[in-house]
Design an enzyme around this catalytic site. Structure first.
Site, PDB file in Angstrom:
ATOM      1  N   ARG A   1      37.000  46.726  41.569  1.00  8.19           N
ATOM      2  CA  ARG A   1      38.299  47.303  41.902  1.00  8.19           C
ATOM      3  C   ARG A   1      38.857  46.720  43.200  1.00  8.19           C
ATOM      4  O   ARG A   1      40.053  46.661  43.394  1.00  8.19           O
ATOM      5  CB  ARG A   1      38.162  48.818  42.131  1.00  8.19           C
ATOM      6  CG  ARG A   1      37.793  49.622  40.945  1.00  8.19           C
ATOM      7  CD  ARG A   1      37.361  51.020  41.369  1.00  8.19           C
ATOM      8  NE  ARG A   1      38.301  51.686  42.246  1.00  8.19           N
ATOM      9  CZ  ARG A   1      39.403  52.315  41.859  1.00  8.19           C
ATOM     10  NH1 ARG A   1      39.695  52.368  40.593  1.00  8.19           N
ATOM     11  NH2 ARG A   1      40.194  52.899  42.733  1.00  8.19           N
TER      12      ARG A   1
ATOM     13  N   ARG B   1      39.917  38.386  49.099  1.00  7.68           N
ATOM     14  CA  ARG B   1      40.875  37.288  49.248  1.00  7.68           C
ATOM     15  C   ARG B   1      40.591  36.456  50.495  1.00  7.68           C
ATOM     16  O   ARG B   1      40.014  36.950  51.463  1.00  7.68           O
ATOM     17  CB  ARG B   1      42.320  37.785  49.212  1.00  7.68           C
ATOM     18  CG  ARG B   1      42.715  38.962  50.015  1.00  7.68           C
ATOM     19  CD  ARG B   1      44.234  39.193  49.913  1.00  7.68           C
ATOM     20  NE  ARG B   1      44.596  40.266  49.004  1.00  7.68           N
ATOM     21  CZ  ARG B   1      44.782  41.537  49.378  1.00  7.68           C
ATOM     22  NH1 ARG B   1      44.596  41.887  50.629  1.00  7.68           N
ATOM     23  NH2 ARG B   1      45.134  42.438  48.499  1.00  7.68           N
TER      24      ARG B   1
ATOM     25  N   ASP C   1      43.176  54.703  38.372  1.00  5.13           N
ATOM     26  CA  ASP C   1      44.110  54.969  39.462  1.00  5.13           C
ATOM     27  C   ASP C   1      45.313  55.730  38.923  1.00  5.13           C
ATOM     28  O   ASP C   1      45.535  55.785  37.715  1.00  5.13           O
ATOM     29  CB  ASP C   1      44.590  53.642  40.057  1.00  5.13           C
ATOM     30  CG  ASP C   1      43.549  53.031  40.964  1.00  5.13           C
ATOM     31  OD1 ASP C   1      42.695  53.778  41.465  1.00  5.13           O
ATOM     32  OD2 ASP C   1      43.592  51.803  41.163  1.00  5.13           O
TER      33      ASP C   1
END
Ligand code: UDP
Length: 388
Positions: free
Chosen positions: A186, A190, A366
């Protein structure tokens, strides 16, 4: 003439024919409220009930000290689905809050999600190439079979031990090696200096709080609060042509296929006499102690709307879901998934009951995913119900 609902509330038998409502929606959280709105928009008559004394499920916010407090923990709305974003914007204007939690470990604060800021803080590296090389040197190689191996494969040993291992243990009450890999997928990883916790195109918090958003969503819809479905089932079912059930699916079937495991949370809300306690909305606690996983300082979710000389801070303690505790997260282990499959099969033999939401679908979703699921299901079933 006395309505069926009045008869039910007066403890009289409900006359089954014809039902007064098209849908009985059990649960006034995101799935139930979305479904109710779309049903009402389609000209149908939903009745929404909830056992709690308020609307909004776990998204519920309440005002304290002029601050919108997320009573059941941080809820940050984000989505890349234009339909979901347009739908939710019918009921609220969203502020431009971007979630950028900090994580405390060994007395130091780190940036989340795992990005160049985190790598610099941990290893003093400055370039993506240096960061990738460091992770590469300590990665797990092979096919990850659980959360631990998945985390080690994505970010390597240092980050796993500093920011993941103990937090995950506290969050789930299990060792990461016993948990499914998808939980850690989840989180974005980066190689840019970007602390935005989510990758989605739209993000924010409803101005005025989630409760106001739910009030607008439920305008013109009958909602009855403080009603427990299970204690009144035989009287409630005949009120409507079909049921939308958003509670725990194992409870719906009297746990006949076994108990599904859920993880619960306990919250400690505290008013602190300072205007700014921790300088950020969310701080994660990644060491074995203290037992809480997060502290939330609510005013930072809405710096414009939450002006106050004091602040409200909430500690979030994960706990087992026992003795009437509220279930928050499905624990998607293999064994629990197998139990859920049996319930799903039984659910398929009940065409007049729609099962939806985190607890019924037993999925770690979510908010935007719950909303999208409700929208899709409503689109597929409401036309038939709307046809006389
Ligand atoms: N996680 C972690 N350390 C953190 C934040 C998250 O190890 O500081 C892991 C943990 O296993 C958690 C999962 O990532 O269960 C998902 O975190 P997320 O913030 O998405 O959880 P939620 O907000 O849904 O509770």
């Amino acid at each position: 003439m006395t309505s069926q609902l009045q008869r039910f509330q007066e403890g009289l038998p409900v006359l089954a024919d014809p039902p007064q409502y098209d849908l009985l929606i059990v649960g006034c959280g995101l799935y139930g409220a979305t479904f109710a709105r779309l049903a009402a928009d389609a000209g149908l008559r939903p009745l929404v009930i909830d056992q709690r004394p308020h609307i909004g499920g776990n998204c519920y916010t309440e005002e304290r000290e002029n601050i919108h407090v997320h009573a059941y923990g941080a809820h940050i709305f984000h989505t890349s689905n234009r339909h979901v974003w347009e739908f939710v914007n019918r009921f609220a204007e969203f502020n431009n809050y971007i979630n950028s939690p900090k994580a405390l470990s060994g007395g130091r604060l780190y940036s989340l999600p795992f990005n160049m800021n985190t790598f610099h803080e941990l290893w003093q590296v400055r370039t993506p190439a240096e960061a990738r090389a460091t992770i590469e040197s300590q990665r797990f190689r092979g096919d990850p079979a659980n959360l631990e191996e998945q985390a080690l494969s994505l970010v390597g040993r240092d980050i796993y031990e500093t920011l993941i291992h103990h937090y995950t243990r506290k969050q789930w009450g299990k060792d990461p090696s016993e948990l499914p890999a998808f939980i850690i997928k989840r989180l974005p990883l980066r190689f840019t200096y970007d602390n935005n916790y989510f990758n989605d195109r739209w993000q924010g918090i409803p101005i005025g709080g989630y409760t106001l958003m739910f009030q607008k969503m439920l305008e013109g819809i009958e909602v009855r609060l403080g009603i427990d479905y299970f204690s009144n089932r035989s009287a409630l079912d005949p009120l409507a042509r079909c049921v939308v059930f958003t509670g725990c699916i194992d409870a719906f079937f009297d746990h006949e296929e076994g108990h599904l495991e859920y993880r619960s949370l306990a919250f400690e809300h505290e008013v602190i006499a300072t205007d700014n306690h921790q300088g950020n909305a969310v701080i994660n606690y990644c060491d074995p102690e203290p037992a809480f996983t997060r502290t939330i300082e609510h005013k930072h979710f809405d710096p414009v709307g939450s002006r106050s000389d004091v602040t409200v801070v909430t500690k979030e303690y994960p706990q087992p879901c026992r003795d009437g505790a509220i279930p928050y997260y499905p624990v998607n282990s293999e064994a629990n998934q197998a139990i859920h499959r049996r319930y799903r099969e039984r659910a398929e033999s009940l065409p007049h009951v729609i099962f939806g939401g985190r607890l019924s679908e037993y999925r770690y979703m979510d908010m935007h995913v719950v909303m999208e699921a409700a929208m899709n299901r409503a689109r597929s079933v409401l036309p038939a119900l709307a046809t006389p």
